[in-house]
Scaffold this motif. Structure first.
Motif, PDB file in Angstrom:
ATOM      1  N   GLY A   1      63.945  67.276  89.976  1.00 37.13           N
ATOM      2  CA  GLY A   1      64.374  66.044  90.617  1.00 37.13           C
ATOM      3  C   GLY A   1      65.880  65.872  90.700  1.00 37.13           C
ATOM      4  N   ASN A   2      66.624  66.910  90.320  1.00 37.69           N
ATOM      5  CA  ASN A   2      68.086  66.846  90.395  1.00 37.69           C
ATOM      6  C   ASN A   2      68.541  67.095  91.832  1.00 37.69           C
ATOM      7  N   GLN A   3      69.507  66.312  92.265  1.00 37.66           N
ATOM      8  CA  GLN A   3      70.011  66.450  93.634  1.00 37.66           C
ATOM      9  C   GLN A   3      70.927  67.660  93.740  1.00 37.66           C
ATOM     10  N   LEU A   4      70.577  68.585  94.633  1.00 35.79           N
ATOM     11  CA  LEU A   4      71.389  69.765  94.886  1.00 35.79           C
ATOM     12  C   LEU A   4      72.282  69.586  96.104  1.00 35.79           C
ATOM     13  N   ALA A   5      71.816  68.794  97.049  1.00 35.47           N
ATOM     14  CA  ALA A   5      72.590  68.552  98.272  1.00 35.47           C
ATOM     15  C   ALA A   5      72.259  67.169  98.799  1.00 35.47           C
ATOM     16  N   ASN A   6      73.278  66.532  99.378  1.00 31.46           N
ATOM     17  CA  ASN A   6      73.107  65.246 100.041  1.00 31.46           C
ATOM     18  C   ASN A   6      73.882  65.336 101.347  1.00 31.46           C
ATOM     19  N   LEU A   7      73.153  65.488 102.442  1.00 28.96           N
ATOM     20  CA  LEU A   7      73.762  65.757 103.740  1.00 28.96           C
ATOM     21  C   LEU A   7      73.493  64.608 104.709  1.00 28.96           C
ATOM     22  N   PRO A   8      74.394  63.610 104.755  1.00 25.44           N
ATOM     23  CA  PRO A   8      74.194  62.523 105.718  1.00 25.44           C
ATOM     24  C   PRO A   8      74.422  63.033 107.143  1.00 25.44           C
ATOM     25  N   GLU A   9      73.651  62.496 108.037  1.00 18.50           N
ATOM     26  CA  GLU A   9      73.757  62.827 109.464  1.00 18.50           C
ATOM     27  C   GLU A   9      73.736  64.334 109.717  1.00 18.50           C
ATOM     28  N   VAL A  10      72.820  65.022 109.021  1.00 20.69           N
ATOM     29  CA  VAL A  10      72.687  66.462 109.208  1.00 20.69           C
ATOM     30  C   VAL A  10      72.231  66.780 110.641  1.00 20.69           C
ATOM     31  N   THR A  11      71.534  65.836 111.251  1.00 25.98           N
ATOM     32  CA  THR A  11      71.131  65.955 112.645  1.00 25.98           C
ATOM     33  C   THR A  11      70.843  64.567 113.184  1.00 25.98           C
ATOM     34  N   GLN A  12      70.458  64.495 114.458  1.00 23.14           N
ATOM     35  CA  GLN A  12      70.148  63.224 115.095  1.00 23.14           C
ATOM     36  C   GLN A  12      68.920  63.384 115.977  1.00 23.14           C
ATOM     37  N   TYR A  13      68.311  62.254 116.293  1.00 22.95           N
ATOM     38  CA  TYR A  13      67.223  62.212 117.264  1.00 22.95           C
ATOM     39  C   TYR A  13      67.607  61.165 118.305  1.00 22.95           C
ATOM     40  N   ASN A  14      67.538  61.526 119.579  1.00 22.22           N
ATOM     41  CA  ASN A  14      67.852  60.606 120.663  1.00 22.22           C
ATOM     42  C   ASN A  14      66.876  60.835 121.801  1.00 22.22           C
ATOM     43  N   MET A  15      66.248  59.762 122.256  1.00 21.53           N
ATOM     44  CA  MET A  15      65.320  59.837 123.369  1.00 21.53           C
ATOM     45  C   MET A  15      65.556  58.646 124.289  1.00 21.53           C
ATOM     46  N   VAL A  16      65.560  58.879 125.587  1.00 23.15           N
ATOM     47  CA  VAL A  16      65.706  57.811 126.571  1.00 23.15           C
ATOM     48  C   VAL A  16      64.455  57.812 127.443  1.00 23.15           C
ATOM     49  N   SER A  17      63.950  56.606 127.734  1.00 22.10           N
ATOM     50  CA  SER A  17      62.722  56.478 128.516  1.00 22.10           C
ATOM     51  C   SER A  17      62.777  55.202 129.359  1.00 22.10           C
ATOM     52  N   ARG A  18      61.949  55.151 130.354  1.00 21.79           N
ATOM     53  CA  ARG A  18      61.811  53.934 131.151  1.00 21.79           C
ATOM     54  C   ARG A  18      60.703  53.054 130.603  1.00 21.79           C
ATOM     55  N   HIS A  19      60.155  53.432 129.456  1.00 23.68           N
ATOM     56  CA  HIS A  19      59.056  52.693 128.817  1.00 23.68           C
ATOM     57  C   HIS A  19      59.416  52.465 127.353  1.00 23.68           C
ATOM     58  N   LEU A  20      58.960  51.380 126.791  1.00 25.26           N
ATOM     59  CA  LEU A  20      59.178  51.122 125.360  1.00 25.26           C
ATOM     60  C   LEU A  20      58.180  51.958 124.557  1.00 25.26           C
ATOM     61  N   ASN A  21      58.438  53.248 124.498  1.00 26.61           N
ATOM     62  CA  ASN A  21      57.540  54.168 123.799  1.00 26.61           C
ATOM     63  C   ASN A  21      57.456  53.826 122.313  1.00 26.61           C
ATOM     64  N   ARG A  22      56.250  53.832 121.796  1.00 28.95           N
ATOM     65  CA  ARG A  22      56.047  53.654 120.354  1.00 28.95           C
ATOM     66  C   ARG A  22      55.539  54.957 119.727  1.00 28.95           C
ATOM     67  N   GLU A  23      54.962  55.798 120.540  1.00 27.16           N
ATOM     68  CA  GLU A  23      54.454  57.084 120.047  1.00 27.16           C
ATOM     69  C   GLU A  23      55.564  58.118 120.203  1.00 27.16           C
ATOM     70  N   ILE A  24      56.375  58.233 119.153  1.00 20.90           N
ATOM     71  CA  ILE A  24      57.544  59.106 119.180  1.00 20.90           C
ATOM     72  C   ILE A  24      57.274  60.340 118.319  1.00 20.90           C
ATOM     73  N   PRO A  25      57.289  61.526 118.924  1.00 17.57           N
ATOM     74  CA  PRO A  25      57.155  62.761 118.146  1.00 17.57           C
ATOM     75  C   PRO A  25      58.549  63.299 117.803  1.00 17.57           C
ATOM     76  N   ALA A  26      58.901  63.295 116.551  1.00 17.58           N
ATOM     77  CA  ALA A  26      60.220  63.792 116.144  1.00 17.58           C
ATOM     78  C   ALA A  26      60.066  65.154 115.469  1.00 17.58           C
ATOM     79  N   ASN A  27      60.679  66.162 116.079  1.00 16.38           N
ATOM     80  CA  ASN A  27      60.757  67.493 115.483  1.00 16.38           C
ATOM     81  C   ASN A  27      62.074  67.592 114.731  1.00 16.38           C
ATOM     82  N   ILE A  28      62.009  68.031 113.493  1.00 13.31           N
ATOM     83  CA  ILE A  28      63.212  68.213 112.672  1.00 13.31           C
ATOM     84  C   ILE A  28      63.190  69.648 112.156  1.00 13.31           C
ATOM     85  N   THR A  29      64.313  70.342 112.280  1.00 12.65           N
ATOM     86  CA  THR A  29      64.409  71.712 111.785  1.00 12.65           C
ATOM     87  C   THR A  29      65.566  71.803 110.798  1.00 12.65           C
TER      88      THR A  29
END
Length: 189
Positions: free
Chosen positions: A125-153
């Motif tokens: 449980g010891n923290q080895l790394a703390n990486l804020p903003e390691v990546t981002q997710y941004n999606m634009v749509s013409r609909h108020l989508n609630r079903e958002i699939p986020a892929n993170i690598t």
């Protein structure tokens, strides 16, 4: 008989205490269904979901798991059979965030935007790394989508073989909401 009357009064009082906007909307939905107006019932149900969604105080996740390859859509993923990775092998995670807010970039568009932070914890449980903003997710749509699939690598370079916990935090760029989930992995030669 007195006990039964008292019990009925308690149940009636409880029903009144539970009643409110959500119960009222649910009753309206039931009414439309009993009238055979399914389209109106669905519209009212969507309004109810929007109301509850907007009142969520933090992000949560309906799914968060390791996957074989990037998901091609909401719910369109193949879970990874194992959580064991070779050193330097990409770690693919699929998540479905809920309760986020929307940005409005104009021209009839809506956006869903997150900063993604990563913490790496060892088996103790010891923290080895703390990486804020390691990546981002941004999606634009013409609909108020609630079903958002986020892929993170994630690709963890220079990490020794062992068991680790990845703590992924999504911070909503359109509100003060955030939410985290944990993913157990093992790095093996």
């Amino acid at each position: 008989m007195r006990f039964s009357l008292g019990l009925l009064l308690s149940v009636a009082t409880l029903a009144q205490a539970v009643a409110g906007p959500v119960a009222d909307q649910a009753a309206a939905i039931e009414g439309k269904l009993s009238e055979g107006d399914g389209a109106a019932a669905i519209s009212l149900a969507q309004d109810l979901l929007a109301s509850v969604w907007g009142q969520a105080m933090q992000l949560s996740f309906s799914q968060a798991l390791l996957i074989e390859q990037e998901a091609t859509g909401y719910g369109v993923y193949n879970p990874r059979a194992t959580n064991v990775f070779k050193p330097g092998e990409p770690i693919l995670i699929y998540c479905e965030p809920v309760g986020f807010d929307y940005g409005n970039p104009g021209e009839g568009l809506w956006s869903v935007n997150f900063f993604i932070d990563l913490q790496v914890l060892d088996s103790g449980g010891n923290q080895l790394a703390n990486l804020p903003e390691v990546t981002q997710y941004n999606m634009v749509s013409r609909h108020l989508n609630r079903e958002i699939p986020a892929n993170i690598t994630y690709t963890l370079q220079g990490i020794k073989p062992g068991r680790y916990t990845l703590v992924t935090t999504l911070r909503d760029k359109n509100s003060q909401k955030s939410g985290s989930f944990q993913t157990a992995i093992e790095i093996a030669e």
